[in-house]
Scaffold this motif. Structure first.
Motif, PDB file in Angstrom:
ATOM      1  N   ARG A 360      -0.967   3.747   9.330  1.00 44.85           N
ATOM      2  CA  ARG A 360      -1.198   5.087   9.880  1.00 44.85           C
ATOM      3  C   ARG A 360      -2.555   5.223  10.555  1.00 44.85           C
ATOM      4  O   ARG A 360      -2.801   6.184  11.257  1.00 44.85           O
ATOM      5  CB  ARG A 360      -1.036   6.139   8.781  1.00 44.85           C
ATOM      6  N   THR A 361      -3.470   4.268  10.315  1.00 41.97           N
ATOM      7  CA  THR A 361      -4.724   4.308  11.058  1.00 41.97           C
ATOM      8  C   THR A 361      -4.777   3.166  12.070  1.00 41.97           C
ATOM      9  O   THR A 361      -5.812   2.906  12.668  1.00 41.97           O
ATOM     10  CB  THR A 361      -5.942   4.189  10.115  1.00 41.97           C
ATOM     11  N   GLU A 425     -16.554  -1.555  12.357  1.00 39.20           N
ATOM     12  CA  GLU A 425     -16.007  -0.811  11.225  1.00 39.20           C
ATOM     13  C   GLU A 425     -14.480  -0.949  11.154  1.00 39.20           C
ATOM     14  O   GLU A 425     -13.895  -1.055  10.086  1.00 39.20           O
ATOM     15  CB  GLU A 425     -16.402   0.668  11.309  1.00 39.20           C
ATOM     16  N   GLN A 428     -13.741  -4.257   9.745  1.00 42.50           N
ATOM     17  CA  GLN A 428     -14.053  -4.292   8.319  1.00 42.50           C
ATOM     18  C   GLN A 428     -12.963  -3.599   7.506  1.00 42.50           C
ATOM     19  O   GLN A 428     -12.602  -4.049   6.422  1.00 42.50           O
ATOM     20  CB  GLN A 428     -15.410  -3.627   8.057  1.00 42.50           C
ATOM     21  N   LYS A 429     -12.426  -2.513   8.027  1.00 36.79           N
ATOM     22  CA  LYS A 429     -11.326  -1.819   7.346  1.00 36.79           C
ATOM     23  C   LYS A 429     -10.183  -2.789   7.064  1.00 36.79           C
ATOM     24  O   LYS A 429      -9.665  -2.885   5.947  1.00 36.79           O
ATOM     25  CB  LYS A 429     -10.832  -0.661   8.229  1.00 36.79           C
ATOM     26  N   VAL A 430      -9.825  -3.548   8.096  1.00 41.78           N
ATOM     27  CA  VAL A 430      -8.722  -4.502   7.943  1.00 41.78           C
ATOM     28  C   VAL A 430      -9.085  -5.583   6.921  1.00 41.78           C
ATOM     29  O   VAL A 430      -8.283  -5.928   6.045  1.00 41.78           O
ATOM     30  CB  VAL A 430      -8.386  -5.113   9.322  1.00 41.78           C
ATOM     31  N   ASN A 432     -11.202  -5.373   4.456  1.00 46.65           N
ATOM     32  CA  ASN A 432     -11.215  -4.784   3.104  1.00 46.65           C
ATOM     33  C   ASN A 432      -9.813  -4.797   2.502  1.00 46.65           C
ATOM     34  O   ASN A 432      -9.626  -5.042   1.309  1.00 46.65           O
ATOM     35  CB  ASN A 432     -11.722  -3.346   3.145  1.00 46.65           C
ATOM     36  N   ASN A 433      -8.819  -4.520   3.338  1.00 48.54           N
ATOM     37  CA  ASN A 433      -7.445  -4.489   2.833  1.00 48.54           C
ATOM     38  C   ASN A 433      -6.939  -5.889   2.484  1.00 48.54           C
ATOM     39  O   ASN A 433      -6.214  -6.058   1.508  1.00 48.54           O
ATOM     40  CB  ASN A 433      -6.533  -3.788   3.835  1.00 48.54           C
ATOM     41  N   ALA A 436      -8.610  -6.680  -0.913  1.00 54.49           N
ATOM     42  CA  ALA A 436      -7.986  -5.989  -2.055  1.00 54.49           C
ATOM     43  C   ALA A 436      -6.623  -6.599  -2.376  1.00 54.49           C
ATOM     44  O   ALA A 436      -6.210  -6.684  -3.534  1.00 54.49           O
ATOM     45  CB  ALA A 436      -7.853  -4.498  -1.752  1.00 54.49           C
ATOM     46  N   ARG A 440      -4.357  -7.555  -5.744  1.00 56.85           N
ATOM     47  CA  ARG A 440      -3.050  -6.927  -6.013  1.00 56.85           C
ATOM     48  C   ARG A 440      -1.972  -7.985  -6.237  1.00 56.85           C
ATOM     49  O   ARG A 440      -1.051  -7.790  -7.024  1.00 56.85           O
ATOM     50  CB  ARG A 440      -2.664  -6.022  -4.836  1.00 56.85           C
TER      51      ARG A 440
ATOM     52  N   GLU B 111      -6.802   9.710   6.025  1.00 54.13           N
ATOM     53  CA  GLU B 111      -6.170   8.402   6.246  1.00 54.13           C
ATOM     54  C   GLU B 111      -7.227   7.335   6.511  1.00 54.13           C
ATOM     55  O   GLU B 111      -7.135   6.216   5.996  1.00 54.13           O
ATOM     56  CB  GLU B 111      -5.201   8.447   7.440  1.00 54.13           C
ATOM     57  N   GLU B 112      -8.225   7.659   7.331  1.00 57.03           N
ATOM     58  CA  GLU B 112      -9.256   6.671   7.656  1.00 57.03           C
ATOM     59  C   GLU B 112     -10.018   6.255   6.401  1.00 57.03           C
ATOM     60  O   GLU B 112     -10.315   5.088   6.197  1.00 57.03           O
ATOM     61  CB  GLU B 112     -10.248   7.231   8.691  1.00 57.03           C
ATOM     62  N   ALA B 115      -7.851   4.105   4.132  1.00 57.42           N
ATOM     63  CA  ALA B 115      -7.655   2.773   4.719  1.00 57.42           C
ATOM     64  C   ALA B 115      -8.927   1.944   4.561  1.00 57.42           C
ATOM     65  O   ALA B 115      -8.856   0.759   4.234  1.00 57.42           O
ATOM     66  CB  ALA B 115      -7.270   2.894   6.188  1.00 57.42           C
ATOM     67  N   PHE B 116     -10.082   2.563   4.772  1.00 53.13           N
ATOM     68  CA  PHE B 116     -11.324   1.791   4.667  1.00 53.13           C
ATOM     69  C   PHE B 116     -11.552   1.313   3.236  1.00 53.13           C
ATOM     70  O   PHE B 116     -12.062   0.215   2.998  1.00 53.13           O
ATOM     71  CB  PHE B 116     -12.524   2.601   5.169  1.00 53.13           C
ATOM     72  N   ALA B 118      -9.295   0.503   1.277  1.00 57.17           N
ATOM     73  CA  ALA B 118      -8.114  -0.290   0.890  1.00 57.17           C
ATOM     74  C   ALA B 118      -7.415   0.355  -0.298  1.00 57.17           C
ATOM     75  O   ALA B 118      -6.924  -0.322  -1.195  1.00 57.17           O
ATOM     76  CB  ALA B 118      -8.507  -1.734   0.571  1.00 57.17           C
ATOM     77  N   ALA B 119      -7.398   1.695  -0.277  1.00 64.33           N
ATOM     78  CA  ALA B 119      -6.749   2.439  -1.359  1.00 64.33           C
ATOM     79  C   ALA B 119      -5.400   2.934  -0.881  1.00 64.33           C
ATOM     80  O   ALA B 119      -5.196   3.167   0.310  1.00 64.33           O
ATOM     81  CB  ALA B 119      -7.620   3.633  -1.745  1.00 64.33           C
ATOM     82  N   THR B 120      -4.445   3.077  -1.804  1.00 70.00           N
ATOM     83  CA  THR B 120      -3.201   3.731  -1.434  1.00 70.00           C
ATOM     84  C   THR B 120      -3.111   5.037  -2.212  1.00 70.00           C
ATOM     85  O   THR B 120      -3.406   5.089  -3.409  1.00 70.00           O
ATOM     86  CB  THR B 120      -1.965   2.869  -1.759  1.00 70.00           C
ATOM     87  N   ASN B 135      -3.870   3.957  -6.056  1.00 78.66           N
ATOM     88  CA  ASN B 135      -4.202   2.600  -6.479  1.00 78.66           C
ATOM     89  C   ASN B 135      -5.380   2.131  -5.649  1.00 78.66           C
ATOM     90  O   ASN B 135      -5.359   2.214  -4.427  1.00 78.66           O
ATOM     91  CB  ASN B 135      -2.993   1.672  -6.280  1.00 78.66           C
ATOM     92  N   LEU B 136      -6.443   1.680  -6.324  1.00 80.69           N
ATOM     93  CA  LEU B 136      -7.631   1.267  -5.576  1.00 80.69           C
ATOM     94  C   LEU B 136      -8.527   0.355  -6.412  1.00 80.69           C
ATOM     95  O   LEU B 136      -8.260   0.134  -7.599  1.00 80.69           O
ATOM     96  CB  LEU B 136      -8.406   2.481  -5.061  1.00 80.69           C
ATOM     97  N   LEU B 137      -9.564  -0.176  -5.769  1.00 79.62           N
ATOM     98  CA  LEU B 137     -10.535  -0.998  -6.483  1.00 79.62           C
ATOM     99  C   LEU B 137     -11.317  -0.102  -7.440  1.00 79.62           C
ATOM    100  O   LEU B 137     -11.665   1.041  -7.094  1.00 79.62           O
ATOM    101  CB  LEU B 137     -11.488  -1.655  -5.482  1.00 79.62           C
TER     102      LEU B 137
END
Lengths: 580, 504
Positions: A360-361, A425, A428-430, A432-433, A436, A440, B111-112, B115-116, B118-120, B135-137
């Motif tokens: 979504r982003t 930024e 970095q967002k990508v 970070n995912n 994580a 998971r 949303e931003e 996403a940054f 990495a949380a849902t 769910n997140l770190l």
């Protein structure tokens, strides 16, 4: 468990350091060639066990497409001692069945000739059978009846189920065939017994009934779904030389022609120990597991000739390809670009690119769904297979928007990626995912097994621990470079899917129809459905002329209906004869 | 070979490692293997359960092995609470609670940020409950909990996101007749429970067009209140510390909600017979329906065992053995007898097969159902089913998130209040089922002659049957065969039969 610090590009004030989590895999090799991967986890008293055979549909050839998958089904049929009350007679019956099947294959050849001559239209229909074929089929059925008396039905499954095992299944892709199950922690030896027995001496009983099951699977997944047949054809168009161009399930002509003899040959070539990797994840001690696996799997003889690898390389794409379909689906596009195989140095930047576009982003959602509002759903994916890869973007058109508008909007999002570096930024967002996700993926024992199977099946299990750092080190320059290199017109195939006219799903969104009385609606819909299938402008003009002469007759309600129909005829005419 | 000594095992392993061992030590049958004992006790709800002063019951399952946390809030709400003419309101509220902005953040900002990190942060409302899950770190937990509080107390339901979700919903509706599986699922519900039953009410173009942002706000304020929440927390948390944070999360709620009334149970199954929906696909989808059971029925364990033998147990079940393995008629074939917690969920047996063998395969399934009522099951069948349920039981709680989630669900559905030792007693209840129990519940529950049979596929081809199997579809289930129309995807009004193809 070890944690190691991975590298993060400098200048990212918004993010803390990212920790990459390694999966502690112990790798062993048996003298006969089996590889063994062990991952201890003691959270619950279960063990996930699996193995991957390095063979998939890409190893097939025309005429036997689908055999890798059919073979996967046959691996559940038992062994000399599992699945039958009388192993000797069972094997005799299988031989007698083969002799009959050879005669039936002669008849099948005649049936194919009849099909070529147009004497029958559907080779699989009961009416296409020759008289001799029916006689042989009767004899075959008698042998099946006799065999059924000796069978211990699905005993391979029953033994595991009775032992408290779960999740038993298998899958086949273009590149690999994976088998997996979860057993109670005290039954590791059962796993070793069952899996080594079926690898050592599988018995392919009930071969021909299972072949029918596989054809039903094809009907279910491909033939009776709205877009299954179209995706299959689009895929076949995408790959020129590479065997990825036929479906994993096999062509409909090939599945019913595969013989048990071909399955035997396939087993001898591709199910040798040196072509298989065994895996255990869960509550066991590695030393004990290694001893047990060595004892059970070590007895299987090493193969005599190494299985051949896939040689054919895809040829370069010299021109854009386009596929225009009408299907029972909302209008959508599908664009595929040739990229790279799993483990290629560019694959990490392509994965990052996928995530820059997704979500979504992501750029596609922001550009197509929120910004230009030409689409309701959009997604991107990089599929790096063992021998080659592709990047895919799919999007559904928003009502009222054309597929051309959607397609142009996709390219408009890709274009800047090849010209300007991605902002820090956003990158970095990508990352970070991805970081994580490294954690998971560790929450489930079975999930780890699944990842091991896939990574190893694609060429190298080490990817599960090494890809993370490689993704973290992708730079904005890398992203720009791969976007430039792969998102070219000559390198792509574009699929357009329009809704097939008159598929009974247009709905009442048409305000003109919504205004009609409930008695009139069905008639109007039916008429419009027929109109939309009419291809001849002359006939529509004739209809229009006839309606003009009757326009003044009838009550107001009927006149309303007539007006709408006239309008629809004019619309259809305009579609068929667009103004220059 | 049964009593191998330790030294022999060592010697064998050395030999096998050297590739010098034949199959001498490997038994020819798995029954000859011996296993070390395995004892397992399921987690106890009481060890994790806390009644928060701020209202909700919470289950806390710490697990410090990974730096991740899951916080999940289950909500007593559901689509059964939608006003007539607003079908879709519950689903819209569930989605837009987290997708339409919250607190000081617009939808785009929220949303931003997620996403940054990495949380849902996901939310949904189904038939009879809702769920909001984070769910997140663990390093980001304080910020995540603040976002969660905003979503729960101050969702913004941004108009542009409502319009987008509506557009997506309408376009999804347009696909309602595209896939025979979709048609089949919809008509199965209608036949099993009646079109007037709340769970069968479908969204329409008009119902979603009518939904306003004010409707979402009202629905949210009505049900999203700590008194309607149960909470599940798992992962990298300290129990004491997280309890304090949860008290903060639910304290000083800015509005008062109401407790929903009981969930209606007025289902009505269709009259016995065969119902056909004509759809041009080369494989017919079939379901055989009979009235179902609630999961707190004293016979539920016996019914579960019976169904497992009939068709629930995959490759050890009779329907799979007959329809798939023996006859090669279908890829998937089986049955389910799920226990509903609010209303009795119907018994279903089903498969997909090529048009010409639809009648034959249906006959086989009905025969297997009858067979269950006529003769006792074998010792082996009963043993397989019992051992399977009992010895695979530890898999029920195979992640920490599942432990917390299962207990929170039990709290919501009332199972914990009614049967607090449920998981401790479960294996004993399966073990206690006898062959007589299985026969008795089969006789009581399986009535092939009274079945409702749904078939979706090429009607004409299906009715032709197969020359090798002289059974006709119209002879089954009391001989009553009727055609169900396709429905307009946006209004669900019956559509006329497909227009004949124009001549070229």
């Amino acid at each position: 468990m070890k944690r190691l610090l991975s590298t993060v590009s400098a200048g990212l004030l918004l993010a803390g350091p990212v920790l990459a989590q390694q999966i502690p895999v112990v790798e062993k090799r048996l003298p006969n060639g089996f590889r063994l991967l062990l991952v201890e986890r003691h959270e619950e008293p279960r063990i996930a066990g699996g193995w991957v055979a390095h063979v998939g549909s890409a190893n097939e050839r025309p005429g036997i497409t689908g055999i890798a998958h059919l073979f996967e089904h046959m691996m559940f049929k038992g062994t000399p001692t599992v699945g039958t009350k009388d192993a000797r007679r069972d094997l005799e019956i299988i031989d007698e069945q083969e002799a009959l099947r050879d005669q039936m294959r002669d008849e099948e050849s005649k049936m194919r000739t009849a099909l070529r001559k147009g004497e029958v239209t559907e080779i699989t229909s009961p009416e296409a059978r020759t008289g001799r074929y029916k006689e042989l089929e009767e004899k075959f059925k008698k042998l099946v009846e006799e065999e059924r008396g000796l069978l211990v039905k699905n005993e391979f499954d029953r033994i595991y189920t009775t032992a408290g095992a779960s999740k038993m299944n298998a899958f086949t892709t273009e590149d690999m065939t994976g088998y997996f199950i979860e057993v109670p922690a005290n039954k590791l030896e059962l796993w070793a017994w069952m899996e080594s027995e079926r690898l050592f001496h599988p018995v392919f009983r009930e071969f021909y009934a299972e072949r029918d099951v596989v054809f039903e699977e094809r009907r279910m997944r491909t033939e009776s779904t709205p877009v299954g047949r179209f995706y299959e054809q689009f895929n076949a168009m995408f790959w020129d030389a590479h065997p990825y161009n036929w479906p994993v399930l096999g062509w409909p002509s090939d599945i019913p022609a595969i013989s048990k003899k071909q399955a035997d040959e396939f087993y001898a070539l591709y199910y040798q120990p040196q072509n298989i990797t065994l895996m255990l994840v869960g509550d066991f001690k590695s030393a004990e597991a290694e001893e047990m696996v060595g004892r059970y799997f070590g007895r299987i003889p090493k193969g005599t000739q190494p299985p051949p690898e896939v040689i054919t390389l895809e040829i370069p794409s010299y021109a854009e390809k386009r596929y225009n379909a009408e299907a029972e689906t909302n209008p959508q596009i599908d664009v595929l670009w040739r990229t790279v195989a799993s483990g290629h140095k560019d694959s990490y930047a392509l994965e990052v690119l996928e995530q820059l576009l997704n979500g979504r982003t992501g750029r596609l959602y922001k550009g197509l769904v929120l910004g230009k509002q030409v689409s309701t759903e959009v997604s991107a994916g990089h599929s790096a297979k063992k021998w080659a890869g592709y990047f895919e973007i799919s999007a559904e058109a928003k009502d009222g928007k054309t597929l051309e508008e959607v397609e142009d909007a996709v390219y408009a999002e890709l274009d800047p990626l090849g010209r300007e570096p991605v902002p820090a930024e956003e990158l970095q967002k990508v990352k970070n995912n991805f970081a994580a996700a490294e954690y998971r993926r560790l929450t489930s024992t079975f999930g780890i097994l699944y990842r091991l199977i896939f990574a190893e099946g694609l060429g190298d299990w080490h990817e599960i621990n090494e890809a993370g750092a490689r993704i973290q080190s992708v730079t904005p320059e890398d992203v720009k470079r791969v976007a430039n290199q792969y998102f070219n017109k000559e390198n792509r195939a574009v699929g357009h899917y329009l809704r097939k006219a008159g598929s009974g799903a247009a709905g009442d969104e048409d305000p003109e129809i919504a205004a009609l009385s409930p008695e009139q609606k069905p008639m109007a819909r039916q008429l419009i459905g027929s109109l939309n299938q009419e291809q001849d402008p002359a006939r529509l003009k004739e209809l229009l002329a006839r309606m003009q002469t009757q326009a003044s007759q009838g009550d107001p309600k009927r006149q309303q209906l007539a007006k709408i129909i006239r309008h629809k005829v004019e619309q259809r005419l305009a579609e068929l004869e667009p103004k220059k | 070979m049964k009593n191998r000594s330790v030294s022999l095992a060592l010697a064998l392993s050395l030999l096998s490692a050297a590739g010098m061992l034949s199959a001498a030590d490997i038994p020819d049958r798995p029954e000859k293997l011996h296993y070390p004992p395995l004892t397992y006790e399921p987690p106890r709800p009481a060890d994790y359960r806390v009644a928060l002063q701020s209202g909700p019951i919470a289950y806390i399952v710490p697990d410090r092995t990974l730096p991740l946390v899951t916080v999940s809030v289950t909500v007593r709400t559901g689509s059964y609470l939608e006003p007539k003419g607003r079908e879709g309101l519950a689903d819209f509220t569930g989605n837009l609670l987290v997708r339409g902005g919250a607190g000081s953040k617009s939808a785009e900002e929220l949303e931003e940020r997620l996403a940054f990190l990495a949380a849902t942060l996901n939310s949904s409302i189904g038939d009879d409950s809702g769920s909001v899950s984070l769910n997140l770190l663990s390093k980001d937990l304080p910020e995540g909990l603040a976002l969660l509080r905003d979503a729960l107390t101050a969702p913004r339901f941004q108009q542009d996101k409502l319009d987008l979700y509506r557009q997506q919903a309408i376009q999804a509706m347009k696909q309602r007749n595209d896939d025979s599986a979709t048609i089949h699922a919809r008509e199965t519900e209608s036949l099993a429970y009646g079109t007037n039953f709340w769970a069968c009410r479908e969204t329409t173009g008009a119902s979603v067009a009518a939904i306003t942002a004010d409707d979402l706000r009202a629905f949210h304020r009505q049900w999203f209140h700590p008194a309607n929440f149960t909470v599940a927390v798992s992962g990298d948390v300290d129990r004491t510390a997280i309890l304090a944070k949860l008290e903060e999360l639910f304290a000083n709620w800015p509005f008062t909600g109401v407790k929903p009334g009981p969930i209606p149970t007025d289902t009505k199954m269709a009259e016995p017979g065969v119902y056909v929906v004509n759809k041009d696909v080369n494989q017919g989808r079939v379901t055989v329906l009979l009235p179902g059971v609630k999961r707190d029925d004293p016979d539920f364990p016996a019914i579960t065992v019976m169904n497992d033998i009939l068709g629930g147990g995959g490759f050890t079940s009779r329907i799979m053995n007959r329809v798939r393995s023996d006859e090669g008629l279908a890829y998937g074939a089986g049955s389910s007898f799920p226990g509903g917690w609010t209303y009795a969920h119907a018994f279903q047996a089903g498969f997909e097969t090529k048009s010409r063998t639809v009648a034959y395969a249906t006959r086989i399934v009905l025969d297997e159902m009858a067979h269950m009522t006529e003769a006792p099951v074998s010792d082996e069948e009963l043993n397989t089913t019992k051992r399977s349920f009992i010895d695979s039981f530890p898999g029920t709680f195979n992640t920490k998130a599942r432990i917390a989630g299962q207990f929170a669900t039990d709290e919501l559905t009332g199972r914990f209040a009614k049967d607090p030792e449920y998981w401790q007693k479960w294996r004993g209840r399966i073990e206690a089922v006898t062959k007589d129990d299985v026969s008795r519940v089969a006789k009581e529950r399986l009535h092939p002659d009274r079945a409702v049979i749904l078939v979706v596929g090429q009607k004409e081809e299906i009715l032709k049957g197969h020359p090798d199997h002289p059974v006709k579809l119209e002879q089954l289930a009391g001989g009553k065969l009727s055609e169900l129309p396709l429905r307009d995807p946006l209004t669900l009004e019956p559509l006329p039969p497909t227009p004949p193809k124009p001549t070229p």
